[in-house]
Enzyme design. Structure first.
Site, PDB file in Angstrom:
ATOM      1  N   TRP A 340       1.017  -1.367   0.441  1.00 38.21           N
ATOM      2  CA  TRP A 340       0.154   0.049  -0.646  1.00 38.21           C
ATOM      3  C   TRP A 340       0.876   1.393   0.083  1.00 38.21           C
ATOM      4  O   TRP A 340       1.640   1.653   0.671  1.00 38.21           O
ATOM      5  CB  TRP A 340      -0.775  -0.122   1.304  1.00 38.21           C
ATOM      6  N   ASN A 375     -25.175   1.941  -3.684  1.00 41.50           N
ATOM      7  CA  ASN A 375     -23.643   1.123  -3.419  1.00 41.50           C
ATOM      8  C   ASN A 375     -23.431   1.044  -4.873  1.00 41.50           C
ATOM      9  O   ASN A 375     -22.059   0.776  -4.870  1.00 41.50           O
ATOM     10  CB  ASN A 375     -24.974  -0.497  -3.391  1.00 41.50           C
TER      11      ASN A 375
HETATM   12  P1  FAD Z   1     -30.910  -1.641  -1.307  1.00 42.19           P
HETATM   13  O1  FAD Z   1     -30.308  -2.487  -2.869  1.00 42.19           O
HETATM   14  O2  FAD Z   1     -32.200  -1.075  -1.096  1.00 42.19           O
HETATM   15  O3  FAD Z   1     -30.952  -3.456  -0.662  1.00 42.19           O
HETATM   16  C1  FAD Z   1     -31.242  -3.090   0.460  1.00 42.19           C
HETATM   17  C2  FAD Z   1     -30.555  -4.027   1.772  1.00 42.19           C
HETATM   18  O4  FAD Z   1     -29.669  -5.088   1.816  1.00 42.19           O
HETATM   19  C3  FAD Z   1     -29.633  -2.735   2.083  1.00 42.19           C
HETATM   20  O5  FAD Z   1     -30.539  -1.597   3.689  1.00 42.19           O
HETATM   21  C4  FAD Z   1     -28.850  -3.764   3.181  1.00 42.19           C
HETATM   22  O6  FAD Z   1     -28.898  -3.654   4.661  1.00 42.19           O
HETATM   23  C5  FAD Z   1     -28.583  -4.749   2.068  1.00 42.19           C
HETATM   24  N1  FAD Z   1     -27.454  -4.804   1.479  1.00 42.19           N
HETATM   25  C6  FAD Z   1     -27.530  -4.718   0.277  1.00 42.19           C
HETATM   26  N2  FAD Z   1     -26.392  -4.689  -0.110  1.00 42.19           N
HETATM   27  C7  FAD Z   1     -25.795  -4.709   0.230  1.00 42.19           C
HETATM   28  C8  FAD Z   1     -23.868  -5.704   0.490  1.00 42.19           C
HETATM   29  N3  FAD Z   1     -23.283  -5.557  -0.795  1.00 42.19           N
HETATM   30  N4  FAD Z   1     -23.412  -5.502   1.771  1.00 42.19           N
HETATM   31  C9  FAD Z   1     -24.219  -5.619   2.551  1.00 42.19           C
HETATM   32  N5  FAD Z   1     -25.440  -6.050   2.689  1.00 42.19           N
HETATM   33  C10 FAD Z   1     -26.144  -5.206   1.952  1.00 42.19           C
HETATM   34  N6  FAD Z   1     -24.094  -1.300   3.524  1.00 42.19           N
HETATM   35  C11 FAD Z   1     -24.150  -0.687   5.029  1.00 42.19           C
HETATM   36  O7  FAD Z   1     -25.466  -0.936   5.411  1.00 42.19           O
HETATM   37  N7  FAD Z   1     -23.323  -0.165   6.209  1.00 42.19           N
HETATM   38  C12 FAD Z   1     -22.377  -0.175   5.813  1.00 42.19           C
HETATM   39  O8  FAD Z   1     -21.549   0.560   5.993  1.00 42.19           O
HETATM   40  C13 FAD Z   1     -21.841  -0.386   4.332  1.00 42.19           C
HETATM   41  N8  FAD Z   1     -20.209  -0.386   3.530  1.00 42.19           N
HETATM   42  C14 FAD Z   1     -20.357  -0.263   2.655  1.00 42.19           C
HETATM   43  C15 FAD Z   1     -19.290   0.184   2.044  1.00 42.19           C
HETATM   44  C16 FAD Z   1     -18.890  -0.333   0.880  1.00 42.19           C
HETATM   45  C17 FAD Z   1     -17.287  -0.018   0.622  1.00 42.19           C
HETATM   46  C18 FAD Z   1     -19.708  -0.894  -0.183  1.00 42.19           C
HETATM   47  C19 FAD Z   1     -19.154  -2.045  -1.886  1.00 42.19           C
HETATM   48  C20 FAD Z   1     -21.002  -0.722   0.265  1.00 42.19           C
HETATM   49  C21 FAD Z   1     -20.855  -0.703   1.717  1.00 42.19           C
HETATM   50  N9  FAD Z   1     -22.119  -1.471   2.091  1.00 42.19           N
HETATM   51  C22 FAD Z   1     -22.256  -0.750   3.712  1.00 42.19           C
HETATM   52  C23 FAD Z   1     -23.296  -2.361   1.524  1.00 42.19           C
HETATM   53  C24 FAD Z   1     -24.613  -1.493   0.471  1.00 42.19           C
HETATM   54  O9  FAD Z   1     -23.649  -0.317  -0.478  1.00 42.19           O
HETATM   55  C25 FAD Z   1     -25.667  -0.589   1.150  1.00 42.19           C
HETATM   56  O10 FAD Z   1     -25.689  -1.450   1.893  1.00 42.19           O
HETATM   57  C26 FAD Z   1     -26.610  -0.240  -0.004  1.00 42.19           C
HETATM   58  O11 FAD Z   1     -26.002   0.841  -0.273  1.00 42.19           O
HETATM   59  C27 FAD Z   1     -27.945   0.126   0.737  1.00 42.19           C
HETATM   60  O12 FAD Z   1     -28.740   1.064   0.344  1.00 42.19           O
HETATM   61  P2  FAD Z   1     -30.035   0.659   0.271  1.00 42.19           P
HETATM   62  O13 FAD Z   1     -30.696   0.333   1.334  1.00 42.19           O
HETATM   63  O14 FAD Z   1     -31.269   1.406  -0.795  1.00 42.19           O
HETATM   64  O15 FAD Z   1     -29.654  -1.046  -0.781  1.00 42.19           O
END
Ligand code: FAD
Length: 515
Positions: A340, A375
């Site tokens: 890194w 996301n």
């Molecule tokens: P939707 O697409 O509507 O999904 C519904 C639910 O599914 C979300 O609310 C979430 O609880 C869950 N979910 C969806 N995608 C993921 C995923 N890849 N991993 C885990 N759970 C998921 N999510 C967090 O809740 N907290 C974080 O701190 C977080 N940090 C992230 C960091 C990075 C670098 C990346 C790439 C993703 C991260 N995510 C995190 C996952 C994801 O991006 C978010 O959960 C999502 O964007 C939330 O938006 P939404 O509720 O509209 O998702």
């Protein structure tokens, strides 16, 4: 027992056998009851709250929330999450008739004290899964039990607790698809949501100063400098808002979710993540209410995709439980030797959304302003940081921790390890998201970019994705001087991608040498 041979929680053993009753008013009548503490944590709701339901079955309740930064240490809640929590606690307190008791400090010291002072007979909580919480809660539970206090804990935050799903040989899954399809979906189905119970609240005149709205304000969760007004205006917090958000999404966003979830300007994602994180809504409610949409055949594959995203959240908790080093160490050990780079100036440009790549900058500014990032864009900005800039994924993890309102130890660390290619079932390291290609594909007309990078508004869509490639007269017509109104790219994409791949290759050689 402590070193002096006395019990630190209850130094008077005889109290163990005494149950205290109080007289409370319930639907106009006076009844005799015991006091049960319900300890709210990541479950700031009354619907589908198993601990709350159980507490009310054996007595009247004393609802408590404790802001425990002491045990959380480096994982104490970040700034944006605190803003969300502030509002969420106020909404919960309103539902609890202004009777929420709010404390700040080490829960393992505060709870025994509170139990002593209120003569509570039992304590109930829903389980949390962060390593620091597991360690603390185990200690609290055993000390209280030793003191003769009944402790009951429940699953209020996950569809499948991490220990309930395993491979045939009893070991945990490493890869998402078999975990979900073979493990979870073949296991016990998620329980149906519980109804909101009728409340019988204990009154505690001795603790009035720790109760209600003033006590929440006294936590000082809101920052003194006003950087958070857009978070408050963008989001409706609280249990009722979470439920409305779910309904709105199911009616308006679910159809086409599978495709539309990739486009940051579309309204196809649920934006439920902060509500799920703080437990304003349970995953069971989301799961079962979403499933009622199955009657509409047109959404079947969208629904399947949405439920699998909910399962990614479960998988993150599963990984964190089985690999508690997830927030700190790469799951793939060879990444310990990854070369890194330390680049404070580049890191700052990334944090401030001044990289010269509009999709990256839009995402980072969305994060700063609203506490959320779409996301698809999280993946693009993450890849840019760890691959094009070669900056450690933990820097990204920490920045997100402070800026996201949905900052979640499990999902954040699992996702950063996924992006960096060093996690379980991670994206292959050679998959480097090109922010310009991604932008052209998923924000073709620049609607999302223009929302968060308004200085580029006048630029034709053709050049919006890479302003540095625009001819001089186009930039002039759009009123943009690169390097002044909008930054020049801080790194070239092609050579930085090659550098990242070379670093990865060297890692394989190094790790072989390291044995
Ligand atoms: P939707 O697409 O509507 O999904 C519904 C639910 O599914 C979300 O609310 C979430 O609880 C869950 N979910 C969806 N995608 C993921 C995923 N890849 N991993 C885990 N759970 C998921 N999510 C967090 O809740 N907290 C974080 O701190 C977080 N940090 C992230 C960091 C990075 C670098 C990346 C790439 C993703 C991260 N995510 C995190 C996952 C994801 O991006 C978010 O959960 C999502 O964007 C939330 O938006 P939404 O509720 O509209 O998702």
């Amino acid at each position: 027992m402590n070193a002096h041979g006395t019990n630190p929680i209850n130094p008077r053993p005889s109290i163990r056998r005494i149950t205290f009753y109080i007289i409370v008013q319930c639907e106009g009548a006076f009844i005799i009851s015991t006091v049960n503490i319900i300890w709210f944590r990541q479950d700031l709701r009354l619907h589908d709250n198993p601990a709350l339901v159980a507490a009310l079955q054996t007595g009247c309740i004393l609802p408590v929330y404790i802001l425990d930064d002491e045990n959380a240490e480096q994982w104490a809640m970040g700034g944006a999450s605190r803003v969300f929590l502030h509002e969420s606690l106020h909404r919960l307190n309103e539902s609890l008739e202004q009777k929420l008791l709010v404390l700040k400090g080490d829960a393992s010291k505060l709870l025994p004290k509170l139990i002593r002072e209120t003569q509570a007979a039992r304590i109930y909580w829903n389980r949390c899964y962060e390593p620091w919480r597991i360690a603390r809660d185990k200690k609290i539970k055993s000390e209280l039990k030793e003191a003769g206090i009944e402790v009951e804990t429940f699953n209020g935050s996950l569809l499948w607790e991490p220990w309930s799903v395993c491979k045939q040989d009893g070991s945990p899954y490493q890869v998402f698809t078999p975990y979900y399809r073979k493990g979870c979906l073949q296991a016990e189905p998620p329980r149906l949501p519980l109804a909101k119970p009728d409340l019988i609240l204990a009154s505690t005149s001795s603790h009035k100063q720790f109760q209600g709205a003033d006590a929440i304000d006294a936590l000082e969760l809101l920052p003194s400098i006003n950087w958070h007004s857009e978070i408050r205006s963008t989001w409706k917090m609280g249990e009722a808002a979470a439920s409305e958000r779910l309904d709105e999404f199911l009616q308006q966003g679910l159809e086409d979710y599978k495709e539309g979830r990739n486009f940051p300007a579309r309204q196809n994602v649920s934006r439920l993540s902060p509500h799920l994180h703080f437990g304003e809504i349970s995953p069971n409610t989301v799961w079962h209410r979403a499933k009622t949409m199955l009657s509409e055949a047109s959404v079947e594959s969208d629904l399947d995709c949405f439920l699998s995203e909910i399962a990614w959240r479960e998988f993150s908790y599963y990984l964190l439980y089985h690999k508690p080093q997830l927030p700190h160490e790469p799951i793939q050990a060879k990444f310990q030797y990854f070369p890194w780079e330390q680049s404070p100036a580049l890191l700052k440009a990334w944090q401030q959304g001044k990289t010269g790549y509009p999709l990256v900058d839009a995402g980072m500014r969305e994060l700063w302003r609203t506490g959320y990032m779409h996301n698809r864009v999280r993946m693009v900005v993450g890849s840019f940081l760890v691959k094009n800039l070669l900056i450690h994924w933990r820097e990204g993890e920490q920045w997100f921790w402070d800026c996201l309102i949905d900052a979640d130890l499990a999902s954040n660390s699992a996702s950063w390890q996924w992006i960096a290619g060093c996690g379980a079932d991670a994206a292959p390291y050679f998959r480097v998201f090109n922010p310009v290609t991604q932008s052209k594909k998923f924000d073709a007309d620049g609607e999302y970019i223009k929302r968060f990078v308004p200085e580029l508004k006048q630029l034709p869509a053709k050049y919006l994705h890479a302003p540095s490639e625009a001819p001089a007269h186009i930039l002039q017509e759009a009123g943009i001087v690169l390097g002044k109104d909008y930054p020049m790219p801080i790194v070239d994409l092609k050579p930085s991608r090659e550098r990242a791949l070379a670093a990865f290759k060297s890692l394989s050689a190094d790790s072989l040498l390291q044995g």
